[in-house]
Design an enzyme around this catalytic site. Structure first.
Site, PDB file in Angstrom:
ATOM      1  CE  LYS A 129      11.235  -1.153  -3.980  1.00  0.00           C
ATOM      2  NZ  LYS A 129      11.194  -2.111  -5.097  1.00  0.00           N
ATOM      3  CD  GLU A 143      17.166  -6.560  -4.725  1.00  0.00           C
ATOM      4  OE1 GLU A 143      17.332  -7.651  -4.155  1.00  0.00           O
ATOM      5  OE2 GLU A 143      16.040  -6.020  -4.844  1.00  0.00           O
ATOM      6  CB  SER A 176       5.551   3.970  -5.328  1.00  0.00           C
ATOM      7  OG  SER A 176       6.446   4.879  -5.932  1.00  0.00           O
TER       8      SER A 176
END
Ligand SMILES: O=C(O)c1ccccc1N[C@@H]1O[C@H](COP(=O)(O)O)[C@@H](O)[C@H]1O
Length: 598
Positions: free
Chosen positions: A291, A313, A580
């Site tokens: 991220k 969010e 990830s």
């Protein structure tokens, strides 16, 4: 539409001017346009990810070519000398072989070329190419060469390129001298050439910007339209600005700790008994997941736009933590919306965000998960749009968000492509990534989309099973509709009400999917497979014990599907999994669900 290559670039302003081209060329052969590997590598950082980066060589050795391909990195090689077939065949990226055309006899030679593409040019003068001279295009009439392999070059410019395309119908046109003034590239001529070469279809491309086939768009209330358009313009400017790209890559290296390894998973390879398995280690990023690649890019963009307040969010909390981290680093005010359910599931991440100075707003509406957090963040943005940037965490939302997030995450696939060539000397056979909104997956897949030999598999959350009401398998079970500003595939009832998505993994329980994924699924370029909570949990245990890496629950979905895919693969093949994120945030869930271990 005929593709366009602009060759012989030496300055970043001209790389930017060529951003609408399909390919750009760096000349490594003797020429007035010659660049060093270091110069090309610096310029390559400013090239859009979907533009081919082609190196031009004349009688170089395979060692020189391979080293340059890795270091720049290049996506294709153009051979402009007298290279033998063995060398053409030894190069691991697609090859263009150039031929000087003086006669029909020369045209017949094209058919025997072992290269992927053949380039036809006038004979060189001082150097082997780039002379600015035109050859007789009519010599190509009745040539039996496959037009999908044909590239036309030699003395093209804005005024003759349409005629050249009309007469020769090539796959691509290539220009160097024709976009120069007094021996230096000329941005205005570059624009004009591309516009002419692309003809009427250029307008169509511009109008369709922001769509992937029929998916995407800007379905937002009028109150947001100004901000969305402002963002679109700001991103377009930043994308082509070398300084912005430099700063972004600086933080990726110095703060995130990139580049991340592509680790050979020896024990997993042995246990599965199929392909060689490699792991792309996004779990090693600062904050523990992919991220942050996007959070840094968007925060830099917000500051460039003069906005010092951020709203975001979060589902699993990874994007919230990444955003709070970057806001701390850049001294930005930060509000994070998070569904009440996720606040409970991801207690640790909530505390991390608060510790980093962010305000965490718990959302109790709807299913109190990721979809509801996005709703609230969008509402907040509408009322604070003047001084606030909405830092969306996935490849979702109105244009330009899906494109922008994809571009910031493409570093994953770009590194992987370079690394697998270093490790194995060839591209992988299969690449897998988990898909919620789809940001790690699109970042991993995008640089491979044009490599048709590479099978791409996105893995969505089947929760308790796709035939129950508790899943988040949007592409397996969803239908077309609008959610959060974009036309996409989503889970909805017959009257268009969005259904609750379920996955044990907070990062995957989103009822929609990024519009580019919906498009890639439609055209069959990416296959999307569902994996249940139970299968993902089993993969967590196997993976932790075989590789010593505790994966995030999201990533475990990709691992579980990889085990299935491996069953149909041989030991000659290569499989890459995008890990990830790491599983620290999921410890409470693992302790609760993995009976007998806690
Ligand atoms: O551009 C160069 O300097 C060059 C040097 C050595 C080999 C090839 C080179 N360029 C290629 O030449 C053709 C035609 O260019 P132009 O438009 O006629 O100037 C083109 O394929 C370039 O890629």
């Amino acid at each position: 539409m005929t593709k366009v290559k602009i060759c012989g670039l030496k300055e970043s302003e001209h790389v930017k001017a060529a951003e609408q081209a399909d390919a750009i060329g760096f000349v490594f052969a003797p020429s007035k346009r010659q660049v060093t590997v270091e110069q090309a590598s610096e310029l390559a950082k400013h090239v859009p990810v979907d533009t081919e980066k082609i190196g031009v060589f004349v009688n170089a050795t395979i060692e020189e070519i391979e080293k340059t391909v890795m270091q720049v990195p290049l996506t294709m090689v153009q051979l402009h000398g007298d290279e033998p077939d063995e060398l053409v065949e030894a190069i691991r990226v697609p090859v263009i072989q150039a031929f000087s055309i003086r006669s029909k006899e020369d045209v017949r030679k094209l058919e025997n070329s072992k290269a992927d593409y053949v380039l036809v040019d006038a004979p060189g003068t001082d150097y082997r190419g780039g002379s600015g001279r035109v050859f007789d295009w009519s010599l190509l009439q009745n040539a039996t060469i496959d037009k999908k392999r044909l590239i036309v070059a030699g003395g093209l410019h804005a005024e003759n390129v349409r005629a050249a395309i009309g007469q020769t119908e090539p796959y691509m046109v290539d220009v160097s001298s024709g976009v120069e003034t007094e021996g230096r590239k000329d941005s205005e001529k570059i624009h004009k050439f591309i516009q002419q070469a692309k003809g009427g279809s250029m307008q169509e491309t511009i109008e369709k910007k922001g769509f992937f086939g029929k998916y995407g768009g800007q379905f937002v209330p009028e109150t947001l339209m100004k901000a969305v358009k402002e963002l679109e313009q700001a991103y377009e400017d930043a994308k082509g600005d070398p300084e912005f790209q430099k700063e972004y890559h600086h933080y990726l290296k110095e703060y995130v700790g990139r580049e991340q390894p592509l680790t050979y998973a020896q024990r997993l390879t042995e246990a599965w008994g199929g392909p060689k398995v490699y792991l792309k280690r996004e779990d090693l990023n600062h904050t523990g997941a992919h991220k942050i690649n996007n959070a840094i890019g968007q925060a830099l963009l917000a500051m460039r736009m003069g906005k010092r307040k951020i709203v975001a969010e979060t589902g699993a909390g990874q994007h919230g933590v990444a955003t709070a981290t970057i806001c701390a680093l850049f001294d930005l005010e930060c509000v994070i919306f998070m569904g009440e359910e996720d606040v409970k599931r991801q207690e640790l991440n909530v505390f991390r965000m608060k510790l980093l100075g962010a305000r965490v707003e718990s959302v109790t509406k709807g299913s109190a998960t990721l979809k509801d957090a996005v709703n609230e963040a969008l509402r907040y943005w509408v009322t604070n749009v003047e001084d606030t940037h909405y830092l969306i965490g996935s490849a979702l939302g109105p244009h330009p968000f899906p494109t922008m997030v994809r571009d910031f995450q493409s570093v994953i696939g770009e590194e992987t492509k370079r690394q697998i060539l270093e490790h194995e000397g060839r591209l992988p056979d299969t690449v897998l990534a988990c898909v919620g909104g789809g940001s790690n997956a699109i970042g991993m897949f995008y640089p491979f989309v044009k490599d048709e030999s590479v099978k791409l598999i996105g893995v969505e959350a089947a929760g308790q099973g796709v035939d129950t009401e508790k899943h988040a398998a949007t592409l397996t079970k969803g239908s077309e509709g609008v959610l959060h500003g974009a036309f996409m595939k989503l889970l909805q009832d017959d009257s268009g009400q969005v259904l609750e998505a379920h996955s044990l993994s907070a990062g995957l329980d989103y009822p929609g999917i990024g519009p580019e994924h919906a498009y890639l699924a439609d055209i069959g370029r990416v296959q999307y497979k569902p994996i249940t909570d139970e299968e993902a949990l089993a993969a967590v245990v196997t993976f932790s014990r075989l590789e010593g890496i505790i994966p995030a629950l999201e990533s475990a979905h990709a691992i579980a599907e990889a085990e299935k895919a491996a069953k149909d693969m041989t030991s000659e093949e290569i499989l890459v999994i995008c890990v990830s994120g790491r599983g620290d945030k999921d410890m409470a869930t693992y302790a609760d669900k993995l009976e007998g271990l806690a």
